[in-house]
Design a protein around this motif. Structure first.
Motif, PDB file in Angstrom:
ATOM      1  N   SER A  29      -3.753   6.572  66.918  1.00  0.00           N
ATOM      2  CA  SER A  29      -3.561   7.858  66.234  1.00  0.00           C
ATOM      3  C   SER A  29      -2.097   8.251  66.215  1.00  0.00           C
ATOM      4  O   SER A  29      -1.592   8.743  65.196  1.00  0.00           O
ATOM      5  CB  SER A  29      -4.386   8.951  66.923  1.00  0.00           C
ATOM      6  OG  SER A  29      -5.761   8.708  66.777  1.00  0.00           O
ATOM      7  N   THR A  30      -1.403   8.039  67.323  1.00  0.00           N
ATOM      8  CA  THR A  30       0.019   8.353  67.399  1.00  0.00           C
ATOM      9  C   THR A  30       0.809   7.481  66.432  1.00  0.00           C
ATOM     10  O   THR A  30       1.663   7.979  65.693  1.00  0.00           O
ATOM     11  CB  THR A  30       0.536   8.150  68.839  1.00  0.00           C
ATOM     12  OG1 THR A  30      -0.219   8.984  69.718  1.00  0.00           O
ATOM     13  CG2 THR A  30       2.005   8.482  68.959  1.00  0.00           C
ATOM     14  N   LYS A  31       0.523   6.176  66.415  1.00  0.00           N
ATOM     15  CA  LYS A  31       1.204   5.265  65.488  1.00  0.00           C
ATOM     16  C   LYS A  31       0.928   5.657  64.043  1.00  0.00           C
ATOM     17  O   LYS A  31       1.835   5.628  63.202  1.00  0.00           O
ATOM     18  CB  LYS A  31       0.754   3.815  65.717  1.00  0.00           C
ATOM     19  CG  LYS A  31       1.309   3.197  66.970  1.00  0.00           C
ATOM     20  CD  LYS A  31       0.809   1.765  67.124  1.00  0.00           C
ATOM     21  CE  LYS A  31       1.296   1.133  68.405  1.00  0.00           C
ATOM     22  NZ  LYS A  31       0.807  -0.247  68.544  1.00  0.00           N
ATOM     23  N   HIS A  32      -0.297   6.037  63.761  1.00  0.00           N
ATOM     24  CA  HIS A  32      -0.679   6.426  62.409  1.00  0.00           C
ATOM     25  C   HIS A  32       0.092   7.677  61.973  1.00  0.00           C
ATOM     26  O   HIS A  32       0.609   7.729  60.856  1.00  0.00           O
ATOM     27  CB  HIS A  32      -2.187   6.677  62.362  1.00  0.00           C
ATOM     28  CG  HIS A  32      -2.704   7.033  61.019  1.00  0.00           C
ATOM     29  ND1 HIS A  32      -2.767   6.128  59.992  1.00  0.00           N
ATOM     30  CD2 HIS A  32      -3.194   8.199  60.534  1.00  0.00           C
ATOM     31  CE1 HIS A  32      -3.272   6.728  58.927  1.00  0.00           C
ATOM     32  NE2 HIS A  32      -3.537   7.978  59.230  1.00  0.00           N
ATOM     33  N   ALA A  33       0.174   8.657  62.858  1.00  0.00           N
ATOM     34  CA  ALA A  33       0.898   9.894  62.541  1.00  0.00           C
ATOM     35  C   ALA A  33       2.378   9.602  62.281  1.00  0.00           C
ATOM     36  O   ALA A  33       2.971  10.152  61.342  1.00  0.00           O
ATOM     37  CB  ALA A  33       0.744  10.896  63.684  1.00  0.00           C
ATOM     38  N   LYS A  34       2.983   8.727  63.092  1.00  0.00           N
ATOM     39  CA  LYS A  34       4.392   8.364  62.899  1.00  0.00           C
ATOM     40  C   LYS A  34       4.585   7.642  61.566  1.00  0.00           C
ATOM     41  O   LYS A  34       5.561   7.879  60.855  1.00  0.00           O
ATOM     42  CB  LYS A  34       4.883   7.486  64.046  1.00  0.00           C
ATOM     43  CG  LYS A  34       5.074   8.239  65.342  1.00  0.00           C
ATOM     44  CD  LYS A  34       5.540   7.310  66.451  1.00  0.00           C
ATOM     45  CE  LYS A  34       5.660   8.045  67.763  1.00  0.00           C
ATOM     46  NZ  LYS A  34       6.089   7.166  68.846  1.00  0.00           N
ATOM     47  N   LYS A  35       3.659   6.764  61.226  1.00  0.00           N
ATOM     48  CA  LYS A  35       3.749   6.020  59.971  1.00  0.00           C
ATOM     49  C   LYS A  35       3.650   6.974  58.776  1.00  0.00           C
ATOM     50  O   LYS A  35       4.376   6.826  57.796  1.00  0.00           O
ATOM     51  CB  LYS A  35       2.653   4.965  59.899  1.00  0.00           C
ATOM     52  CG  LYS A  35       2.867   3.952  58.834  1.00  0.00           C
ATOM     53  CD  LYS A  35       2.144   2.676  59.198  1.00  0.00           C
ATOM     54  CE  LYS A  35       2.994   1.548  58.685  1.00  0.00           C
ATOM     55  NZ  LYS A  35       3.081   0.409  59.491  1.00  0.00           N
ATOM     56  N   ILE A  36       2.759   7.952  58.868  1.00  0.00           N
ATOM     57  CA  ILE A  36       2.627   8.949  57.801  1.00  0.00           C
ATOM     58  C   ILE A  36       3.930   9.720  57.636  1.00  0.00           C
ATOM     59  O   ILE A  36       4.387   9.947  56.507  1.00  0.00           O
ATOM     60  CB  ILE A  36       1.450   9.897  58.085  1.00  0.00           C
ATOM     61  CG1 ILE A  36       0.135   9.158  57.885  1.00  0.00           C
ATOM     62  CG2 ILE A  36       1.510  11.140  57.195  1.00  0.00           C
ATOM     63  CD1 ILE A  36      -1.094   9.953  58.285  1.00  0.00           C
ATOM     64  N   GLN A  37       4.539  10.119  58.742  1.00  0.00           N
ATOM     65  CA  GLN A  37       5.816  10.845  58.676  1.00  0.00           C
ATOM     66  C   GLN A  37       6.896   9.988  58.028  1.00  0.00           C
ATOM     67  O   GLN A  37       7.681  10.473  57.216  1.00  0.00           O
ATOM     68  CB  GLN A  37       6.256  11.277  60.076  1.00  0.00           C
ATOM     69  CG  GLN A  37       5.429  12.401  60.645  1.00  0.00           C
ATOM     70  CD  GLN A  37       5.820  12.741  62.072  1.00  0.00           C
ATOM     71  OE1 GLN A  37       6.495  11.960  62.756  1.00  0.00           O
ATOM     72  NE2 GLN A  37       5.389  13.903  62.540  1.00  0.00           N
ATOM     73  N   THR A  38       6.943   8.716  58.364  1.00  0.00           N
ATOM     74  CA  THR A  38       7.927   7.808  57.788  1.00  0.00           C
ATOM     75  C   THR A  38       7.729   7.684  56.281  1.00  0.00           C
ATOM     76  O   THR A  38       8.686   7.762  55.505  1.00  0.00           O
ATOM     77  CB  THR A  38       7.825   6.413  58.449  1.00  0.00           C
ATOM     78  OG1 THR A  38       8.033   6.551  59.857  1.00  0.00           O
ATOM     79  CG2 THR A  38       8.840   5.451  57.871  1.00  0.00           C
TER      80      THR A  38
END
Length: 64
Positions: A37-46
């Protein structure tokens, strides 16, 4: 535990170790879900940041 009588519990049926292993497995899965979930949120922000840069570049190009 339906079908095994009134006194049966998971630990009696499967042994204490299996209940402990199940708890450890659940904890490991929960940890993996949090990490993903954390990786997914960071990817969305990127991706959103990249889209903003592209949008700005397209607007500047359209204005000129």
């Amino acid at each position: 535990m339906l079908g095994y009588g009134r006194e049966i519990t998971k630990s009696r049926l499967f042994g204490y170790g299996s209940v402990t292993q199940g708890s450890q497995f659940t904890l490991a899965i929960s940890t993996l879900i949090e990490e993903m979930s954390t990786k997914h949120a960071k990817k969305i922000q990127t991706i959103q940041a990249e889209q903003a840069v592209q949008k700005k570049a397209l607007l500047e190009e359209a204005e000129s």
